[in-house]
Write a protein that holds these residues in place. Structure first.
Motif, PDB file in Angstrom:
ATOM      1  N   UNK A  45      -7.644  -6.480  -6.974  1.00  0.00           N
ATOM      2  CA  UNK A  45      -7.552  -5.633  -5.783  1.00  0.00           C
ATOM      3  C   UNK A  45      -7.768  -6.481  -4.532  1.00  0.00           C
ATOM      4  N   UNK A  46      -7.204  -6.010  -3.445  1.00  0.00           N
ATOM      5  CA  UNK A  46      -7.480  -6.611  -2.139  1.00  0.00           C
ATOM      6  C   UNK A  46      -8.998  -6.544  -1.923  1.00  0.00           C
ATOM      7  N   UNK A  50     -11.224  -0.807   3.397  1.00  0.00           N
ATOM      8  CA  UNK A  50     -10.487  -0.397   4.598  1.00  0.00           C
ATOM      9  C   UNK A  50     -11.370   0.314   5.624  1.00  0.00           C
ATOM     10  N   UNK A  51     -12.635   0.583   5.280  1.00  0.00           N
ATOM     11  CA  UNK A  51     -13.505   1.274   6.238  1.00  0.00           C
ATOM     12  C   UNK A  51     -14.045   0.304   7.287  1.00  0.00           C
ATOM     13  N   UNK A  52     -14.905  -0.609   6.899  1.00  0.00           N
ATOM     14  CA  UNK A  52     -15.466  -1.566   7.859  1.00  0.00           C
ATOM     15  C   UNK A  52     -15.256  -3.007   7.387  1.00  0.00           C
ATOM     16  N   UNK A  53     -14.275  -3.157   6.490  1.00  0.00           N
ATOM     17  CA  UNK A  53     -13.774  -4.483   6.090  1.00  0.00           C
ATOM     18  C   UNK A  53     -14.797  -5.356   5.345  1.00  0.00           C
ATOM     19  N   UNK A  54     -15.700  -4.718   4.636  1.00  0.00           N
ATOM     20  CA  UNK A  54     -16.658  -5.464   3.814  1.00  0.00           C
ATOM     21  C   UNK A  54     -15.932  -5.942   2.553  1.00  0.00           C
ATOM     22  N   UNK A  55     -16.156  -7.179   2.135  1.00  0.00           N
ATOM     23  CA  UNK A  55     -15.537  -7.612   0.868  1.00  0.00           C
ATOM     24  C   UNK A  55     -16.010  -6.718  -0.287  1.00  0.00           C
ATOM     25  N   UNK A  56     -15.051  -6.234  -1.055  1.00  0.00           N
ATOM     26  CA  UNK A  56     -15.424  -5.325  -2.145  1.00  0.00           C
ATOM     27  C   UNK A  56     -16.257  -6.024  -3.209  1.00  0.00           C
ATOM     28  N   UNK A  76     -10.353   3.036  -7.273  1.00  0.00           N
ATOM     29  CA  UNK A  76     -10.017   2.865  -8.684  1.00  0.00           C
ATOM     30  C   UNK A  76      -9.120   1.641  -8.861  1.00  0.00           C
ATOM     31  N   UNK A  77      -8.688   1.400 -10.101  1.00  0.00           N
ATOM     32  CA  UNK A  77      -7.977   0.145 -10.365  1.00  0.00           C
ATOM     33  C   UNK A  77      -6.570   0.133  -9.758  1.00  0.00           C
ATOM     34  N   UNK A  78      -6.096   1.281  -9.255  1.00  0.00           N
ATOM     35  CA  UNK A  78      -4.797   1.271  -8.570  1.00  0.00           C
ATOM     36  C   UNK A  78      -4.998   1.017  -7.080  1.00  0.00           C
ATOM     37  N   UNK A  79      -6.275   0.930  -6.644  1.00  0.00           N
ATOM     38  CA  UNK A  79      -6.568   0.675  -5.236  1.00  0.00           C
ATOM     39  C   UNK A  79      -6.807   1.948  -4.440  1.00  0.00           C
ATOM     40  N   UNK A  80      -6.658   3.090  -5.125  1.00  0.00           N
ATOM     41  CA  UNK A  80      -6.825   4.375  -4.440  1.00  0.00           C
ATOM     42  C   UNK A  80      -8.304   4.699  -4.273  1.00  0.00           C
ATOM     43  N   UNK A  81      -8.680   5.242  -3.094  1.00  0.00           N
ATOM     44  CA  UNK A  81     -10.068   5.667  -2.911  1.00  0.00           C
ATOM     45  C   UNK A  81     -10.234   6.991  -3.661  1.00  0.00           C
ATOM     46  N   UNK A  82     -11.179   7.035  -4.573  1.00  0.00           N
ATOM     47  CA  UNK A  82     -11.358   8.237  -5.402  1.00  0.00           C
ATOM     48  C   UNK A  82     -12.665   8.946  -5.083  1.00  0.00           C
ATOM     49  N   UNK A  83     -13.471   8.354  -4.172  1.00  0.00           N
ATOM     50  CA  UNK A  83     -14.719   9.030  -3.814  1.00  0.00           C
ATOM     51  C   UNK A  83     -15.156   8.643  -2.407  1.00  0.00           C
ATOM     52  N   UNK A  96      -7.238   3.133   1.105  1.00  0.00           N
ATOM     53  CA  UNK A  96      -6.811   2.504  -0.146  1.00  0.00           C
ATOM     54  C   UNK A  96      -6.695   1.007   0.068  1.00  0.00           C
ATOM     55  N   UNK A  97      -6.779   0.282  -1.008  1.00  0.00           N
ATOM     56  CA  UNK A  97      -6.593  -1.167  -0.933  1.00  0.00           C
ATOM     57  C   UNK A  97      -5.409  -1.539  -1.818  1.00  0.00           C
ATOM     58  N   UNK A  98      -4.899  -2.694  -1.594  1.00  0.00           N
ATOM     59  CA  UNK A  98      -3.742  -3.117  -2.380  1.00  0.00           C
ATOM     60  C   UNK A  98      -4.176  -3.515  -3.795  1.00  0.00           C
ATOM     61  N   UNK A  99      -3.367  -3.126  -4.752  1.00  0.00           N
ATOM     62  CA  UNK A  99      -3.608  -3.542  -6.135  1.00  0.00           C
ATOM     63  C   UNK A  99      -2.475  -4.490  -6.524  1.00  0.00           C
ATOM     64  N   UNK A 100      -2.806  -5.611  -7.126  1.00  0.00           N
ATOM     65  CA  UNK A 100      -1.783  -6.612  -7.458  1.00  0.00           C
ATOM     66  C   UNK A 100      -1.495  -6.596  -8.959  1.00  0.00           C
ATOM     67  N   UNK A 101      -0.225  -6.761  -9.351  1.00  0.00           N
ATOM     68  CA  UNK A 101       0.057  -6.914 -10.774  1.00  0.00           C
ATOM     69  C   UNK A 101      -0.590  -8.191 -11.310  1.00  0.00           C
TER      70      UNK A 101
END
Ligand code: FES
Ligand SMILES: [Fe+2]
Length: 359
Positions: A45-46, A50-56, A76-83, A96-101
């Motif tokens: 994942x990126x 996307x909120x305050x740009x903290x490294x995940x 989640x693992x697709x980069x979607x915010x789920x909570x 959401x963040x980018x998910x890479x293959x």
């Protein structure tokens, strides 16, 4: 400088992404975090909330997701915010963040950072590193402070081994080796044949340990954009390959930035190589020493000397040994241009035509 994005790159050795832990690395100027789902599948994942740009990677793994360390958004693992634990709990669409293959192959974790569909079938073949192949393998990693093309030229043109690796991989008679350049299927082969030369120390260890002259070859293949496979060895003068004085060298480059590169390397010795475990360990240590203490300072110094200048505008002097590197550079320039066009398609200009005059 743009990178070729629509290609598979090695992110790390597969074993570096451990279950329950995060691994992060900058690749092609993008921060990426890796972890494993509960079923062991790797995720990339990126690495920037996307909120305050903290490294995940500063957060924690929760099931198959990552919870951000700062305010708890969960991806989640697709980069979607789920909570979203705040307010009414609604998840903003942009959260959401980018998910890479990614794909795990030959003991390495490969990543695809372009926008085109990724097909793991196109990952270069390094099956000699698989245990089923029966080769004795060793692997390593170095961080080089130079552009990946400079490091690639070092690998494709092995005429430097006589000088830079004298006393290890080099011997004086290697200069003036017969060099054959071949291009096929987008790959470039740079093959050198050096008959009846004094045996380089590292090859004496792999072969007979008697210091007698040998025939030697270094056949390097470039697989675009930045993977290399070396077939190199020695046999007695007039002898044959089956004498087991050879190995495969795996060299894989992944740009980190314009002036830094991740360098993964490995060696694979075929079954039948007559080396004790101690000799095999010494062989790997000597190879690493050659890359780390000899290639790396030279390439770092080369990058520092070039600075921000354009390589061609500096008008480098070209020698016969540069034929392979120049072809590789030209191919990379062409591929980069094509890739940039894919990644940034031109916006079609809307032509406004005057309405036909009414009769
Ligand atoms: S920075 Fe990630 S939740 Fe706020
Ligand atoms: Fe070298």
């Amino acid at each position: 400088m743009a990178f070729i994005k629509n290609a598979w790159y090695v992110a790390c050795w597969g074993c570096e992404v451990k279950s329950g832990e995060m691994f992060h690395r900058k690749l092609l100027n993008e921060m990426v975090v890796f972890y494993r789902k509960e079923d062991g599948t790797a995720v990339a994942l990126q690495d920037r909330c996307p909120h305050r740009f903290i490294p995940l990677h500063l957060g924690k793994i929760v099931g198959d997701s990552i919870e951000c360390a700062y305010h708890g958004l969960t991806f989640d693992c697709s980069g979607k915010c789920v909570k979203n634990p705040h307010g009414d709990g609604k998840v903003p669409a942009a959260a959401r963040v980018r998910s890479y293959p990614v794909a795990e192959k030959h003991g390495m974790l490969w990543i695809w950072m372009g926008s085109q569909a990724a097909d793991p079938v196109t990952i270069p073949d390094y099956s000699v590193l698989e245990s089923e192949a029966g080769f004795a393998t060793s692997r390593g990693y170095l961080h080089i402070e130079a552009n990946y093309e400079l490091m690639g030229e070092n690998l494709l043109d092995l005429s430097h081994i006589t000088y830079l690796h004298d006393g290890y991989l080099g011997s004086p008679e290697q200069v003036g080796a017969d060099q054959v350049l071949k291009e096929e299927g987008g790959k470039i082969h740079c093959n050198r044949w050096m008959p009846n030369i004094s045996v380089p120390p590292i090859f004496d260890m792999v072969y007979r340990r008697d210091g007698k002259p040998v025939d030697m070859w270094t056949n390097m293949t470039w697989i675009p954009p930045s993977c290399f496979l070396l077939d190199s060895g020695v046999h007695e003068v007039g002898g044959k390959r089956e004498d087991h004085g050879w190995y495969y060298g795996v060299h894989i480059l992944t740009p980190e930035s314009e002036k830094t590169v991740h360098y993964h390397f490995a060696a694979a010795m075929p079954p039948g190589t007559r080396m004790t475990p101690d000799e095999a360990a010494k062989f790997s240590a000597l190879r690493r020493h050659a890359f780390e203490a000899q290639d790396k300072p030279i390439i770092n110094a080369q990058q520092a000397a070039i600075g921000d200048n354009d390589f061609w505008e500096m008008k480098p002097v070209l020698l016969s040994v540069d034929a392979g590197p120049v072809r590789m550079r030209r191919a990379i320039e062409r591929m980069t241009k094509e890739d940039v066009a894919i990644e940034t398609p031109a916006v079609p200009i809307k032509v406004i035509r005057p309405a036909p005059a009414s009769v």
